[in-house]
Write a protein that holds these residues in place. Structure first.
Motif, PDB file in Angstrom:
ATOM      1  N   TYR A 151       0.837  -1.210   0.000  1.00 50.22           N
ATOM      2  CA  TYR A 151       0.000   0.000   0.000  1.00 50.22           C
ATOM      3  C   TYR A 151       0.865   1.250   0.000  1.00 50.22           C
ATOM      4  O   TYR A 151       0.605   2.202  -0.755  1.00 50.22           O
ATOM      5  CB  TYR A 151      -0.923   0.010   1.220  1.00 50.22           C
ATOM      6  N   LYS A 159      -3.956   5.001  -4.817  1.00 50.83           N
ATOM      7  CA  LYS A 159      -4.449   5.042  -3.441  1.00 50.83           C
ATOM      8  C   LYS A 159      -5.842   5.649  -3.376  1.00 50.83           C
ATOM      9  O   LYS A 159      -6.723   5.142  -2.656  1.00 50.83           O
ATOM     10  CB  LYS A 159      -3.490   5.839  -2.558  1.00 50.83           C
ATOM     11  N   VAL A 199      -8.903  -1.831   1.306  1.00 50.35           N
ATOM     12  CA  VAL A 199      -7.864  -1.180   2.122  1.00 50.35           C
ATOM     13  C   VAL A 199      -8.282  -1.297   3.583  1.00 50.35           C
ATOM     14  O   VAL A 199      -9.392  -0.909   3.953  1.00 50.35           O
ATOM     15  CB  VAL A 199      -7.677   0.307   1.744  1.00 50.35           C
ATOM     16  N   LEU A 210      -3.158  -3.118   1.853  1.00 46.84           N
ATOM     17  CA  LEU A 210      -4.065  -3.713   0.893  1.00 46.84           C
ATOM     18  C   LEU A 210      -4.589  -5.027   1.461  1.00 46.84           C
ATOM     19  O   LEU A 210      -3.846  -5.763   2.114  1.00 46.84           O
ATOM     20  CB  LEU A 210      -3.355  -3.976  -0.436  1.00 46.84           C
TER      21      LEU A 210
END
Length: 294
Positions: A151, A159, A199, A210
């Motif tokens: 992530y 994102k 997320v 993630l």
């Protein structure tokens, strides 16, 4: 000797020393392990020749054990291990490797796909603890991928894209990748898709990660083809070598990982030889998103 945790990978993974998992832990030892899990997400313990009962007692320091029902197609009368233990071996109840043409063996091969344990449940798992009793002589490493690092290294646009997405997870998605498409009505009900955030935010550290898995086969509100391309791209990004640790098993090893922050998979091995690996799973406590009413 007090608990010591040494990081053994540039991104994550701690090696634990100064502890004997066959005996009860002190409150300080439990706190040290949980802090290590929050930081490193995967902990490796060597020379821990424990029984099933000792493994379950150790696991319960971190929460209730997950009910293993609904995570496989093995009939109750064919199960090899007692309630509370997850069998991730290649062995049948007779202690011998499953026949190569058995449906159970084909289903179990799904463990070779990148996944997060129990993401197919409405409340997914917290920790998994895997104990090596008999190690296969060829192959069989377990690989772990750090979903926090994955992530962190996404570009800003990606994102923003994934922040509020919700995926559908099911064992039928992951096993469908292996060509398993035929299920009984009971199995289809048991493997009905559940919803999970793409997320996740760790409840202690606040770090985002993630939440990927081969069980994820759809994204709510997104055309199927577009969703699967996005999930494939994210999986390729998340499993690049810099984010992956490969554990080479030795009998007596126990590896513990946080399913909220990791994916993992087992690598191919000589399936004609026994591989006895026993997992306990610490249950999660809250869903990642509200489920659709039945």
């Amino acid at each position: 000797m007090s608990v010591s945790i040494r990081q053994i990978h540039p991104v994550f993974v701690g090696e634990v020393s100064g502890i004997d998992l066959t005996r009860p832990l002190t409150a300080d030892e439990v706190a040290a392990i949980e802090a290590g899990m929050d930081r490193d997400a995967v902990l490796v313990y060597h020379d821990q020749k424990i029984t099933d009962e000792q493994q379950m007692v150790f696991s319960r320091n971190f929460g209730a054990l997950e009910d293993a029902r609904g995570g496989n197609i093995t009939k109750p009368e064919d199960k090899r291990l007692q309630v509370g233990m997850n069998d991730v071996s290649n062995l049948g109840k007779n202690g011998r490797p499953l026949p190569r043409d058995s449906r159970e063996r084909a289903f179990n091969l799904g463990n070779m796909l990148w996944h997060s344990d129990s993401s197919f449940r409405p409340i997914p798992a917290k920790y998994s603890l895997l104990s090596a009793r008999v190690v296969n002589p060829v192959g069989g490493n377990t690989e772990f991928a750090d979903m926090r690092a994955a992530y962190d290294t996404l570009d800003a646009d990606t994102k923003a894209l994934v922040e509020d997405l919700v995926c559908e997870h099911s064992l039928m998605y992951s096993r469908g990748l292996l060509g398993m498409l035929d299920y009984s009505d009971e199995e289809r009900e048991m493997f009905r898709p559940v919803r999970q955030r793409l997320v996740r935010t760790h409840p202690v550290t606040g770090r985002k990660s993630l939440y990927l898995s081969s069980h994820a086969g759809a994204i709510v509100g997104m055309p199927m083809a577009e969703a699967r391309i996005l999930l494939r791209d994210l999986n390729e990004h998340a499993t690049q070598p810099a984010f992956v640790y490969a554990h080479r098993w030795v009998p007596g090893d126990l590896v513990m990982w946080d399913n909220r922050q990791m994916m993992h998979r087992v690598r191919r091995y000589d399936d004609d030889q026994p591989r006895d690996m026993r997992r306990t799973t610490v249950a999660g406590t809250v869903p990642t998103v509200e489920q659709v009413p039945a």
